[in-house]
Design an enzyme around this catalytic site. Structure first.
Site, PDB file in Angstrom:
ATOM      1  N   TYR A 150      39.684  46.021  37.096  1.00  0.00           N
ATOM      2  CA  TYR A 150      38.972  45.016  37.877  1.00  0.00           C
ATOM      3  C   TYR A 150      38.177  45.704  38.975  1.00  0.00           C
ATOM      4  O   TYR A 150      38.644  46.674  39.584  1.00  0.00           O
ATOM      5  CB  TYR A 150      39.975  44.039  38.485  1.00  0.00           C
ATOM      6  CG  TYR A 150      39.335  42.818  39.105  1.00  0.00           C
ATOM      7  CD1 TYR A 150      38.981  41.729  38.323  1.00  0.00           C
ATOM      8  CD2 TYR A 150      39.075  42.757  40.472  1.00  0.00           C
ATOM      9  CE1 TYR A 150      38.385  40.604  38.876  1.00  0.00           C
ATOM     10  CE2 TYR A 150      38.478  41.653  41.043  1.00  0.00           C
ATOM     11  CZ  TYR A 150      38.138  40.579  40.232  1.00  0.00           C
ATOM     12  OH  TYR A 150      37.536  39.467  40.793  1.00  0.00           O
ATOM     13  N   SER A 151      36.956  45.224  39.201  1.00  0.00           N
ATOM     14  CA  SER A 151      36.086  45.742  40.245  1.00  0.00           C
ATOM     15  C   SER A 151      35.771  47.226  39.962  1.00  0.00           C
ATOM     16  O   SER A 151      35.259  47.543  38.905  1.00  0.00           O
ATOM     17  CB  SER A 151      36.742  45.535  41.618  1.00  0.00           C
ATOM     18  OG  SER A 151      35.840  45.792  42.659  1.00  0.00           O
ATOM     19  N   ALA A 152      36.104  48.127  40.895  1.00  0.00           N
ATOM     20  CA  ALA A 152      35.836  49.541  40.646  1.00  0.00           C
ATOM     21  C   ALA A 152      36.567  50.031  39.401  1.00  0.00           C
ATOM     22  O   ALA A 152      36.070  50.899  38.674  1.00  0.00           O
ATOM     23  CB  ALA A 152      36.250  50.377  41.857  1.00  0.00           C
TER      24      ALA A 152
END
Length: 318
Positions: A150-152
């Protein structure tokens, strides 16, 4: 017709309400032990958490989950390593590599740094070599190895798919971004040619489970759509010329939040799913993927991934 300003206010209010629901009265996560270990290669070292489900691990699949930014060890401990419940239920080994504050002061994976993108170099090589080491140590199924985050962590999973398409059968890049996105000017090659070039002779369409929240103010929704468009382009260039430009099916579910699901299939091969939840914002979306509240969504992600076996060059599904 609802005025645009009122519609935006309504969407933000719904997003805030969803986030409040998620952040209050969260059921306790399934208590399952994880072991903290260290892995190192010629590039560097990273701590990681490992969970092996009960019984003989030989021949089981492997899931590598990559966290987002901000103090990942506390983040994972606070949410009880929610994916371990699924690991026990579905029978896969689970690894959580941990970024260091020395490598990034916000504990983000440095997916945007060109030094970490080529095969055999940088942070991506640490994660890939850890993956291979776990396969060898436990005798895991080499055809059913997955990476997502998730995200990075989601963005780093696209880097790993481009550099190691012969290692990962499918990926789950959630709230991340296109491969080689320049975060300063938000520009990336959306044709997919950069992905296929990085893959080289190993090029194959790597199926993906995409998730991008409509109200996300950190990883904006158009970034997620660009990520999908880039990978659909890569699928065509890497061997699936019949990759559809529009979904082959669209459904809606409500658990844990209202979500539209687009599928992109070619024959019996599910190339991609793109999930658009209506709220919460970026942090709440991360909690959905790492807490008991989002168990249904986590289950959906793992069902998609586990349905895929690695294909050879130019093959999406083995």
């Amino acid at each position: 017709m609802v005025p645009r300003g009122r519609l935006r206010s309504l969407m933000l209010a719904l997003s805030a309400l969803c986030a409040q629901i998620l952040l209050t009265a969260t059921p306790s996560a399934h208590a399952t032990p994880v072991v903290e270990r260290v892995f190192s290669n010629a590039v560097g070292a990273r701590d990681y958490y490992l969970h092996v489900p009960p019984g003989d691990p030989t021949g089981k699949p492997l899931m590598v989950y990559l966290h987002g930014c901000t103090d990942p060890q506390r983040q994972l401990a606070d949410t009880g390593f929610a994916l371990t419940r699924l690991a026990d239920e579905l029978g896969f080994v689970l690894a959580y590599p941990i970024q260091t504050g020395a490598a990034n002061e916000r504990f983000c994976w440095n997916w945007f740094d060109p030094a970490n993108q080529p095969r055999g170099q940088g942070e991506s090589s640490i994660i890939a070599d850890l993956t291979t080491a776990l396969i060898d140590e436990f005798g895991l199924d080499r055809a059913r190895v997955y990476v997502g985050g998730y995200s990075a962590g989601g963005a780093m999973s696209t880097v790993l798919a481009a550099a190691y398409p012969d290692l990962y059968a499918a990926i789950a890049p959630m709230a991340g971004g296109p491969y080689q996105l320049d975060p300063q000017i938000f520009r990336a090659d959306l044709s997919g040619a950069s992905i296929v070039s990085a893959m080289g002779a190993r090029a194959r369409p790597v199926p993906g489970f995409f998730l991008q929240d409509l109200a996300d103010q950190t990883s904006l929704y158009p970034i997620g759509r660009a990520n999908l468009a880039q990978w659909l382009g890569a699928y065509r260039l890497a061997g699936e010329a019949a990759t559809p430009s529009v979904p082959t099916a669209v459904t809606v579910n409500t658990d844990p939040v209202p979500t539209t699901v687009e599928r992109y299939d070619t024959g019996s091969c599910a190339l991609a799913e793109f999930h658009t939840p209506l709220g919460p914002d970026h942090i709440g979306g991360g909690l959905l993927m790492q807490s008991a509240r989002g168990f249904a969504l986590q289950h959906t992600m793992m069902n998609f991934l586990l349905a895929h076996r690695i294909g050879g060059p130019r093959q999406a599904c083995g």
